[in-house]
Design a protein around this motif. Structure first.
Motif, PDB file in Angstrom:
ATOM      1  N   MET A  83       0.931  -1.283  -0.055  1.00  0.00           N
ATOM      2  CA  MET A  83       0.036   0.047  -0.066  1.00  0.00           C
ATOM      3  C   MET A  83       0.825   1.368  -0.035  1.00  0.00           C
ATOM      4  SD  MET A  83      -1.240  -0.600   3.831  1.00  0.00           S
ATOM      5  CE  MET A  83      -0.273  -1.670   4.933  1.00  0.00           C
ATOM      6  N   ASN A  84       0.272   2.393  -0.435  1.00  0.00           N
ATOM      7  CA  ASN A  84       0.928   3.654  -0.605  1.00  0.00           C
ATOM      8  C   ASN A  84       0.980   4.048   0.839  1.00  0.00           C
ATOM      9  OD1 ASN A  84       1.765   3.817  -2.982  1.00  0.00           O
ATOM     10  ND2 ASN A  84      -0.057   4.583  -3.822  1.00  0.00           N
ATOM     11  N   LEU A  85      -0.375   4.268   1.487  1.00  0.00           N
ATOM     12  CA  LEU A  85      -0.430   4.885   2.833  1.00  0.00           C
ATOM     13  C   LEU A  85      -1.482   3.991   3.484  1.00  0.00           C
ATOM     14  CD1 LEU A  85      -0.537   7.150   4.867  1.00  0.00           C
ATOM     15  CD2 LEU A  85      -2.582   8.141   3.778  1.00  0.00           C
ATOM     16  N   GLY A  86      -0.873   3.745   4.763  1.00  0.00           N
ATOM     17  CA  GLY A  86      -1.520   2.689   5.927  1.00  0.00           C
ATOM     18  C   GLY A  86      -1.875   3.464   7.289  1.00  0.00           C
ATOM     19  N   GLN A  87      -2.892   3.411   7.445  1.00  0.00           N
ATOM     20  CA  GLN A  87      -3.273   4.185   8.751  1.00  0.00           C
ATOM     21  C   GLN A  87      -4.275   3.219   9.663  1.00  0.00           C
ATOM     22  OE1 GLN A  87      -5.296   7.543   6.919  1.00  0.00           O
ATOM     23  NE2 GLN A  87      -3.903   8.806   7.969  1.00  0.00           N
ATOM     24  N   LEU A  88      -3.574   2.463  10.712  1.00  0.00           N
ATOM     25  CA  LEU A  88      -4.431   1.675  11.564  1.00  0.00           C
ATOM     26  C   LEU A  88      -4.551   2.107  13.092  1.00  0.00           C
ATOM     27  CD1 LEU A  88      -2.433  -1.728  10.295  1.00  0.00           C
ATOM     28  CD2 LEU A  88      -4.295  -0.553   9.075  1.00  0.00           C
ATOM     29  N   LYS A  89      -5.700   2.370  13.353  1.00  0.00           N
ATOM     30  CA  LYS A  89      -5.893   2.924  14.646  1.00  0.00           C
ATOM     31  C   LYS A  89      -6.981   2.140  15.444  1.00  0.00           C
ATOM     32  CE  LYS A  89      -5.244   7.620  12.907  1.00  0.00           C
ATOM     33  NZ  LYS A  89      -5.861   9.068  12.935  1.00  0.00           N
ATOM     34  N   SER A 129       4.427   4.951   3.421  1.00  0.00           N
ATOM     35  CA  SER A 129       4.341   5.759   4.776  1.00  0.00           C
ATOM     36  C   SER A 129       3.119   5.048   5.544  1.00  0.00           C
ATOM     37  CB  SER A 129       4.493   7.362   4.620  1.00  0.00           C
ATOM     38  OG  SER A 129       3.305   7.750   4.038  1.00  0.00           O
ATOM     39  N   GLY A 130       2.987   5.499   6.822  1.00  0.00           N
ATOM     40  CA  GLY A 130       1.948   5.067   7.522  1.00  0.00           C
ATOM     41  C   GLY A 130       1.896   5.512   8.927  1.00  0.00           C
ATOM     42  N   GLU A 131       0.974   5.211   9.555  1.00  0.00           N
ATOM     43  CA  GLU A 131       0.559   5.447  11.168  1.00  0.00           C
ATOM     44  C   GLU A 131      -0.144   4.377  11.727  1.00  0.00           C
ATOM     45  OE1 GLU A 131      -1.698   8.849  13.631  1.00  0.00           O
ATOM     46  OE2 GLU A 131      -1.862   8.964  11.545  1.00  0.00           O
ATOM     47  N   ASN A 177       8.379   7.496   6.124  1.00  0.00           N
ATOM     48  CA  ASN A 177       8.330   7.682   7.479  1.00  0.00           C
ATOM     49  C   ASN A 177       7.177   6.874   8.029  1.00  0.00           C
ATOM     50  OD1 ASN A 177      10.475   9.584   7.688  1.00  0.00           O
ATOM     51  ND2 ASN A 177       9.222  11.219   7.596  1.00  0.00           N
ATOM     52  N   LEU A 178       7.258   6.228   9.244  1.00  0.00           N
ATOM     53  CA  LEU A 178       6.301   5.569  10.137  1.00  0.00           C
ATOM     54  C   LEU A 178       6.224   6.279  11.491  1.00  0.00           C
ATOM     55  CD1 LEU A 178       4.392   3.137   9.939  1.00  0.00           C
ATOM     56  CD2 LEU A 178       5.984   1.854  11.265  1.00  0.00           C
ATOM     57  N   HIS A 179       5.098   6.586  11.829  1.00  0.00           N
ATOM     58  CA  HIS A 179       4.582   6.952  13.038  1.00  0.00           C
ATOM     59  C   HIS A 179       3.848   5.870  13.898  1.00  0.00           C
ATOM     60  CE1 HIS A 179       5.803  11.315  12.585  1.00  0.00           C
ATOM     61  NE2 HIS A 179       5.525  10.922  11.162  1.00  0.00           N
TER      62      HIS A 179
END
Length: 241
Positions: free
Chosen positions: A137-143, A158-160, A178-180
């Motif tokens: 994936m281009n952008l991953g956001q898992l919360k 990049s992702g979060e 970057n990964l946060h």
């Protein structure tokens, strides 16, 4: 003699009441189990193709994995069956409400063909765990608010990754930029994933990088590089190896 007969009579009454109470409890449990079983469903929600995933769940674990074909499956209570919509290549999955007991296990499984690269993977969970394996994936956001987050064998620009109370695990993945990652109470563990820079901080936990433990509450190295791992935790430990 009358006293003995009276005592025997009271014992019999006591036993009858006790047996009746036990039978009521057994019947209640049986009805409850049958209702739970009848309420549960296993269902394929869609087989259509998509290139974005936007998922919001209130009470289910979420599993993202690769397979031969696109598929979204649900197992759990019919009362909280999620809605699914695909619009302009975007998959929208939304679940509202919750069940009273965690014994009512529910799960949403999203299967993506291995050759597909998602533009975006955005998962928001209130109580469930999130597990993503082998996703590109281009952008991953898992919360997740209360659940654990696990990302394995991933390719991501990049992702979060964010959890309030759960642990965060990143393993054997390739992150281009970057990964946060942040967790209030859980631990953060990163392994077999290369970064050129680190910006790690925890208020009450410990920090370990490649087997070395640091007494300070922060660890910084090459923070201006293009591939930086940023981790913030309040009470959890941070481990990078």
């Amino acid at each position: 003699m009358k006293k003995v007969k009276f005592m025997e009579k009271m014992k019999r009454r006591y036993l009858l009441v006790l047996v009746a109470l036990v039978m009521v409890l057994i019947a209640g449990c049986t009805i409850q189990k049958s209702e739970k079983k009848a309420d549960n469903i296993s269902k394929i929600l869609t087989n259509e193709a998509f290139n974005n995933v936007l998922l919001n769940t209130s009470d289910s674990d979420v599993i993202i994995q690769t397979g031969k074909n696109y598929q979204v499956k649900y197992h759990g209570s019919k009362k909280i069956e999620p809605s699914v919509e695909i619009k302009n290549g975007q998959l929208f999955v939304k679940q509202q409400g919750n069940v009273s007991s965690r014994n009512n296990f529910s799960e949403i499984v999203i299967i993506i063909p291995k050759a597909v690269k998602l533009t975006q993977l955005e998962i928001k969970a209130e109580e469930g765990d999130i597990t993503a394996t082998g996703i590109n994936m281009n952008l991953g956001q898992l919360k997740s608010e209360e659940g654990d987050i696990t990302l394995r064998d991933a390719k991501m620009t990049s992702g979060e990754l964010s959890s309030e109370e759960g642990d965060i695990t990143l393993k054997n993945s390739k992150i281009d930029k970057n990964l946060h990652a942040s967790s209030s109470e859980g631990d953060v563990a990163v392994s077999e994933t290369k970064f050129t820079g680190y910006n790690l901080s925890t208020e009450e936990g410990s920090i370990a990088v490649n087997g070395n433990r640091y007494a300070s509450s922060s660890y910084k190295k090459h923070t201006a590089s293009k591939n930086v791992l940023t981790v913030k935790s309040q009470e959890g430990d941070i481990t990078v190896k």
